[in-house]
Design a protein around this motif. Sequence first.
Motif, PDB file in Angstrom:
ATOM      1  N   LEU A  65     -10.653   1.059   4.963  1.00  0.00           N
ATOM      2  CA  LEU A  65     -10.418   1.677   6.271  1.00  0.00           C
ATOM      3  C   LEU A  65     -10.114   3.164   6.157  1.00  0.00           C
ATOM      4  O   LEU A  65      -9.687   3.782   7.134  1.00  0.00           O
ATOM      5  N   MET A  69     -11.867   7.435   1.124  1.00  0.00           N
ATOM      6  CA  MET A  69     -11.945   6.507  -0.013  1.00  0.00           C
ATOM      7  C   MET A  69     -13.383   6.022  -0.173  1.00  0.00           C
ATOM      8  O   MET A  69     -13.921   5.979  -1.283  1.00  0.00           O
ATOM      9  N   PHE A 113      -6.572 -11.869   9.715  1.00  0.00           N
ATOM     10  CA  PHE A 113      -7.169 -11.252   8.521  1.00  0.00           C
ATOM     11  C   PHE A 113      -7.618 -12.349   7.543  1.00  0.00           C
ATOM     12  O   PHE A 113      -8.743 -12.351   7.051  1.00  0.00           O
TER      13      PHE A 113
HETATM   14  C1  LIG Z   1      -3.005   1.172  -2.734  1.00  0.00           C
HETATM   15  S1  LIG Z   1      -4.679   1.411  -2.289  1.00  0.00           S
HETATM   16  C2  LIG Z   1      -5.523   0.356  -3.440  1.00  0.00           C
HETATM   17  C3  LIG Z   1      -6.957   0.758  -3.663  1.00  0.00           C
HETATM   18  C4  LIG Z   1      -7.765  -0.129  -4.617  1.00  0.00           C
HETATM   19  N1  LIG Z   1      -7.759  -1.520  -4.220  1.00  0.00           N
HETATM   20  C5  LIG Z   1      -7.319   0.004  -6.046  1.00  0.00           C
HETATM   21  O1  LIG Z   1      -7.021  -1.006  -6.669  1.00  0.00           O
HETATM   22  O2  LIG Z   1      -7.273   1.134  -6.547  1.00  0.00           O
HETATM   23  C6  LIG Z   1      -4.814   0.488  -0.773  1.00  0.00           C
HETATM   24  C7  LIG Z   1      -6.179   0.665  -0.094  1.00  0.00           C
HETATM   25  O3  LIG Z   1      -6.306  -0.264   0.978  1.00  0.00           O
HETATM   26  C8  LIG Z   1      -6.957   0.369   2.062  1.00  0.00           C
HETATM   27  N2  LIG Z   1      -6.629  -0.444   3.241  1.00  0.00           N
HETATM   28  C9  LIG Z   1      -5.424  -0.594   3.840  1.00  0.00           C
HETATM   29  N3  LIG Z   1      -5.499  -1.501   4.815  1.00  0.00           N
HETATM   30  C10 LIG Z   1      -6.781  -1.977   4.825  1.00  0.00           C
HETATM   31  C11 LIG Z   1      -7.477  -2.965   5.595  1.00  0.00           C
HETATM   32  N4  LIG Z   1      -6.866  -3.643   6.565  1.00  0.00           N
HETATM   33  N5  LIG Z   1      -8.795  -3.183   5.325  1.00  0.00           N
HETATM   34  C12 LIG Z   1      -9.410  -2.486   4.344  1.00  0.00           C
HETATM   35  N6  LIG Z   1      -8.810  -1.536   3.585  1.00  0.00           N
HETATM   36  C13 LIG Z   1      -7.507  -1.293   3.824  1.00  0.00           C
HETATM   37  C14 LIG Z   1      -6.435   1.805   2.014  1.00  0.00           C
HETATM   38  O4  LIG Z   1      -7.258   2.717   2.700  1.00  0.00           O
HETATM   39  C15 LIG Z   1      -6.418   2.050   0.498  1.00  0.00           C
HETATM   40  O5  LIG Z   1      -7.652   2.540   0.031  1.00  0.00           O
END
Ligand SMILES: C[S@@+](CC[C@H](N)C(=O)[O-])C[C@H]1O[C@@H](n2cnc3c(N)ncnc32)[C@H](O)[C@@H]1O
Length: 227
Positions: A65, A69, A113
């Motif tokens: 989202l 990214m 979700f």
């Molecule tokens: C802490 S980061 C982790 C990124 C990745 N999974 C990693 O391991 O490096 C959290 C990610 O979740 C995304 N995010 C948060 N809520 C989300 C949602 N409901 N659906 C999809 N992405 C989401 C954020 O934009 C961010 O890129």
Amino acid sequence: MTALDLYSKVEHLLGIEESTAYLHTLYTEVLYNYEIKNLLDVGCGTGGLMQTFKKFDINCDGIDLSSLMVEKAKAKGLNAEYKSIGEVDKQYDAIVSVFDVLNFVHPDELIDFLNCVHKALNDKGLFVFDVNTLYGFSNVADGVMSAEEENLFLTVDAQFKDNQLDTKFTAFMKNEDKTYTKEQSVITQYFHSLQLFKKLKNFKLIKSVYLDMYDVKDKALIVLQKV
Ligand SMILES: C[S@@+](CC[C@H](N)C(=O)[O-])C[C@H]1O[C@@H](n2cnc3c(N)ncnc32)[C@H](O)[C@@H]1O
């Protein structure tokens, strides 16, 4: 700029590379035991885990989202899209949400979700994710820090109260004329009780283990299977 886009701009200053690599190795080990042909990474960030799985000839899609990214993941040649889980119309052998992604989901929206994840899984498909424990939120995430690089100064102020972590990111970005632009956003993360994941009717709990990431039992890794 959205709060998630500001997070994308400053993530590299948070010192989380080692823990991200640890989690990616863990997810690889968990999924290595299953025959996975395609995988969806929900909250894929810059696509680090997708890069790993691509090496094992697994077809990987990622959604996030934060458009910033998604751009970073695409720049690595990965198949990433700015999309919510509710908009996914394909089915996968496995879905992953790595590094707190479920904590970004409001408790009132969590079942919805999970139902969307269920819909996007093949029969007996796996959903693997990690969440912060209460201990992790109050003893690890809560606190303040600052970091800087040549053209960016960042402060992070995180407070955990009433099962909610509000993290205020304030970034001062140096412009070409040596003035600064200030960007500020708050990202909220929510505690989810592990009991909730054990009681789901449409998923079977395969694994639930505490992780010692920064401290003891500060996160939990959960593996659910679609029933
Ligand atoms: C802490 S980061 C982790 C990124 C990745 N999974 C990693 O391991 O490096 C959290 C990610 O979740 C995304 N995010 C948060 N809520 C989300 C949602 N409901 N659906 C999809 N992405 C989401 C954020 O934009 C961010 O890129």
